[in-house]
Design an enzyme around this catalytic site. Structure first.
Site, PDB file in Angstrom:
ATOM      1  N   HIS A 176     -13.160  -3.165   1.820  1.00 49.98           N
ATOM      2  CA  HIS A 176     -11.479  -3.184   2.247  1.00 49.98           C
ATOM      3  C   HIS A 176     -11.516  -3.003   3.432  1.00 49.98           C
ATOM      4  O   HIS A 176     -10.838  -4.187   4.112  1.00 49.98           O
ATOM      5  CB  HIS A 176     -10.824  -2.258   1.202  1.00 49.98           C
ATOM      6  CG  HIS A 176      -9.397  -2.375   1.164  1.00 49.98           C
ATOM      7  ND1 HIS A 176      -8.565  -2.007  -0.002  1.00 49.98           N
ATOM      8  CD2 HIS A 176      -8.478  -2.735   2.343  1.00 49.98           C
ATOM      9  CE1 HIS A 176      -7.230  -2.205   0.559  1.00 49.98           C
ATOM     10  NE2 HIS A 176      -7.455  -2.484   1.958  1.00 49.98           N
ATOM     11  N   GLU A 209       0.898  -1.209   0.094  1.00 53.77           N
ATOM     12  CA  GLU A 209      -0.038   0.041   0.019  1.00 53.77           C
ATOM     13  C   GLU A 209       0.892   1.057   0.213  1.00 53.77           C
ATOM     14  O   GLU A 209       0.470   2.420   0.305  1.00 53.77           O
ATOM     15  CB  GLU A 209      -0.875   0.056   1.056  1.00 53.77           C
ATOM     16  CG  GLU A 209      -2.005  -0.902   1.195  1.00 53.77           C
ATOM     17  CD  GLU A 209      -3.015  -0.881   0.215  1.00 53.77           C
ATOM     18  OE1 GLU A 209      -2.942   0.078  -0.598  1.00 53.77           O
ATOM     19  OE2 GLU A 209      -4.207  -1.730   0.211  1.00 53.77           O
ATOM     20  N   HIS A 247      -3.550   1.657   8.597  1.00 49.36           N
ATOM     21  CA  HIS A 247      -4.357   0.962   7.886  1.00 49.36           C
ATOM     22  C   HIS A 247      -4.619  -0.367   8.303  1.00 49.36           C
ATOM     23  O   HIS A 247      -3.931  -1.116   8.507  1.00 49.36           O
ATOM     24  CB  HIS A 247      -3.826   0.992   6.372  1.00 49.36           C
ATOM     25  CG  HIS A 247      -4.868   0.034   5.289  1.00 49.36           C
ATOM     26  ND1 HIS A 247      -6.286   0.042   5.144  1.00 49.36           N
ATOM     27  CD2 HIS A 247      -4.264  -0.966   4.696  1.00 49.36           C
ATOM     28  CE1 HIS A 247      -6.584  -0.782   4.299  1.00 49.36           C
ATOM     29  NE2 HIS A 247      -5.496  -1.671   4.213  1.00 49.36           N
ATOM     30  N   HIS A 249      -7.912  -3.680   8.483  1.00 50.27           N
ATOM     31  CA  HIS A 249      -8.999  -4.532   8.310  1.00 50.27           C
ATOM     32  C   HIS A 249      -9.966  -4.991   9.474  1.00 50.27           C
ATOM     33  O   HIS A 249     -10.472  -5.948   9.483  1.00 50.27           O
ATOM     34  CB  HIS A 249      -8.725  -5.650   7.349  1.00 50.27           C
ATOM     35  CG  HIS A 249      -7.998  -5.396   6.233  1.00 50.27           C
ATOM     36  ND1 HIS A 249      -7.358  -6.498   5.285  1.00 50.27           N
ATOM     37  CD2 HIS A 249      -7.749  -4.273   5.424  1.00 50.27           C
ATOM     38  CE1 HIS A 249      -6.935  -5.859   4.352  1.00 50.27           C
ATOM     39  NE2 HIS A 249      -6.848  -4.732   4.370  1.00 50.27           N
TER      40      HIS A 249
END
Length: 219
Positions: free
Chosen positions: A163, A81, A99, A101
């Site tokens: 996502h 990423e 970031h 999930h």
């Protein structure tokens, strides 16, 4: 070693991702001064390596990348990423990015549902958390979608359709703390809805009052 302080911060805090995201998914980064690299001041960052357990790397392994996406140092390859992190660091107020999930935030993301202001703590990241339009992970398109969503919403966080979640802050500790805030609020919102209740949202005036009070909060 370039960006040694920032690389140590990545190693120190990477394990905190284990509580927020499954497996080896997710990543974090810290912007460095860039003064000891070929990049300009503020134009380099340390980021978690790709596909490695959060406790599976040392300081010298941590990749250093320029905001132009060029790999500058580090024994391991950087997160896939990098385009997302590089694009977000165009905002001068951003010093760190997380970031994940994480399950509750991602539950909203897969339903393409923004997080409304159901609790005053949302002001830690803005007045709402938008959803960035889906694009394949690791692409410039996804990176631009995220920057657009955050900019249009005036938020330092964004869900990513189908996502996950990305949160920015001036420093890594705040970015991680605010990631937990968003995950907690997403859970409150979804559990209220699951119970057949309709969460009440705060008005802009109410949120502005909270922001004013936050200016004098803490020591």
């Amino acid at each position: 070693m370039i960006l040694e302080t920032e690389r140590r911060a990545v190693v120190e805090h990477a394990s905190e991702l284990a509580d927020l995201t499954p497996g080896r998914t997710g990543n974090l980064s810290v912007r460095g001064s860039g003064d000891d690299t070929d990049a300009g001041p503020g134009d380099a960052f340390a980021i978690t390596p790709t596909g490695v357990p959060y406790d599976g790397f040392d300081v010298e392994d941590v990749p250093v990348v320029g905001t132009d996406g060029e790999r500058l140092d580090g024994e391991m390859a950087p997160s896939s990423e990098v385009p997302m992190h590089s694009a977000i660091y165009r905002r001068e107020d951003v010093g760190a990015i997380v970031h994940t999930h994480s399950p509750w935030a991602t539950a909203l993301a897969v339903a393409n549902q923004p997080l409304p202001p159901i609790h005053y703590m949302i002001v830690a990241v803005g007045k709402r958390v938008p959803v960035a339009e889906y694009a394949p992970y690791g692409t410039d398109e996804l990176a631009e979608n995220i920057v657009t969503a955050m900019t249009e919403a005036g938020s330092t966080a964004s869900l990513i359709e189908n996502h996950g979640l990305v949160v920015t802050a001036p420093d890594l500790e705040t970015a991680l703390e605010n990631t937990h805030h968003v995950e907690s609020l997403a859970r409150l919102y979804l559990e209220s809805r699951s119970a057949g209740l309709e969460p009440q949202t705060l008005t802009d005036d109410q949120l502005e009052t909270v922001l004013e009070k936050f200016e004098s909060y803490g020591q």
